[in-house]
Design an enzyme around this catalytic site. Structure first.
Site, PDB file in Angstrom:
ATOM      1  N   ARG A  44      -2.073  -4.462  -9.902  1.00 43.16           N
ATOM      2  CA  ARG A  44      -1.689  -3.195 -10.528  1.00 43.16           C
ATOM      3  C   ARG A  44      -0.323  -3.425 -11.181  1.00 43.16           C
ATOM      4  NH1 ARG A  44      -0.499   0.780  -6.247  1.00 43.16           N
ATOM      5  NH2 ARG A  44      -2.729   1.277  -6.165  1.00 43.16           N
ATOM      6  N   ASP A  51       0.864  -2.064  -1.861  1.00 40.76           N
ATOM      7  CA  ASP A  51       1.856  -1.438  -2.729  1.00 40.76           C
ATOM      8  C   ASP A  51       3.147  -2.254  -2.709  1.00 40.76           C
ATOM      9  OD1 ASP A  51       0.311   0.667  -3.580  1.00 40.76           O
ATOM     10  OD2 ASP A  51       1.038   2.070  -2.065  1.00 40.76           O
TER      11      ASP A  51
END
Length: 305
Positions: free
Chosen positions: A181, A133
């Site tokens: 992402r 992330d």
């Protein structure tokens, strides 16, 4: 104006160590249970199975960030390893997301790298993928450097690029071929490094989505914006981009009907499923993104008895 003030308020609260400590005592009250799938590995695997049954794939995230003790970083790593083992044992369709600050990035880079090696070794053995992330801008370049180092040894790791950063386009160019992402961005960043206007962020988001797709790279489009989703579908159709080169991603607890509809249409729809005791910062950022979800907190508070 009011929406911006509300967003800034929740982002400010998300960094409160006092409130975070109190949140761990409260458990998943204040509405967080609607967007966080429990505090244990068992609870999140159960939620993943239910989502898989609806045609959705998942990625799970053991919540926690900004760890400053080695023991906590090692413990968080163990949970990630155990989660990967549980995913394999249950046979569910699910990846893992991690935050480097939870794994010791702010303590020692070598410690964090060792912890990531342990996680990725397990992921490789269990045939799984791990997403790093992206956190706030103070950790941005460290994250990209860590990814570069890990990619020398592992091909089952990727990260996240945030469209509100001015550098997104250039950084994306350097990451061709890596599964990424793509998101708009959830932290409060300075105008020195990030767009502040929503229209500019949205426009840059579509630019980087198209950019990564056209390189042939696997692309995860993480958004709840149905207009952007439709634009991506049309762009992929016009440019003969196969459906196995991209996926849509949404957060657990949000736009459930749209998630299932996208899956029914034959697209890969991945749900980001967070779990764990350290849910406070994540929950506050979700409220900052969508202030209307304050109703979650009010319902949770009023029903806590």
């Amino acid at each position: 104006m009011v929406e911006k003030l509300t967003k800034n308020f929740f982002l400010y609260l998300s960094k409160s160590k006092v409130l975070n400590k109190g949140a761990k005592r409260w458990g998943l009250r204040l509405g967080a249970s609607q967007v966080v799938a429990g505090v244990s590995i068992e609870s999140v695997i159960k939620s993943v199975k239910e989502l898989n049954d609806k045609g959705l794939v998942c990625t799970v995230d053991h919540l926690g960030e900004f760890v400053f003790k080695k023991e906590e970083a090692v413990q968080a790593t163990t949970v990630c390893v155990d989660t990967l083992e549980a995913i394999s044992e249950a046979g569910v369709k699910c990846n893992l997301s991690v935050k480097l600050t939870q794994l010791g990035l702010d303590i020692d880079k070598r410690l964090c790298l060792d912890n990531m090696n342990r996680i990725l070794d397990t992921a490789r053995r269990t045939n799984n993928f791990v997403r790093i992330d992206m956190e706030d801008y103070t950790h941005y370049h460290q994250t990209l450097e860590m990814l570069k180092e890990l990619r020398r040894k592992y091909n089952n790791v990727g990260t996240v690029i945030q469209a509100y950063l001015y550098s997104a386009k250039d950084d994306l160019e350097k990451l061709k071929g890596i599964p990424l992402r793509l998101v708009k961005g959830a932290y409060k960043e300075s105008a020195k490094v990030a767009f502040q206007d929503k229209k500019k962020i949205d426009a840059n988001y579509m630019k980087i989505i198209k950019q990564h797709l056209l390189t042939g790279s696997y692309t995860a489009i993480a958004t709840h914006d149905h207009r952007i989703i439709e634009q991506v579908k049309e762009f992929c159709h016009q440019n003969n981009i196969p459906r196995n080169q991209f996926e849509f991603q949404m957060l657990y607890g949000f736009r459930k009907e749209l998630q299932e509809e996208i899956a029914r249409q034959g697209y890969t729809m991945r749900v980001y499923v967070p779990f764990g005791k350290d849910w406070y910062g994540y929950f506050m950022r979700r409220l900052a993104e969508r202030p209307q979800n304050v109703s979650f907190a009010l319902k949770g508070f009023l029903s806590r008895k």
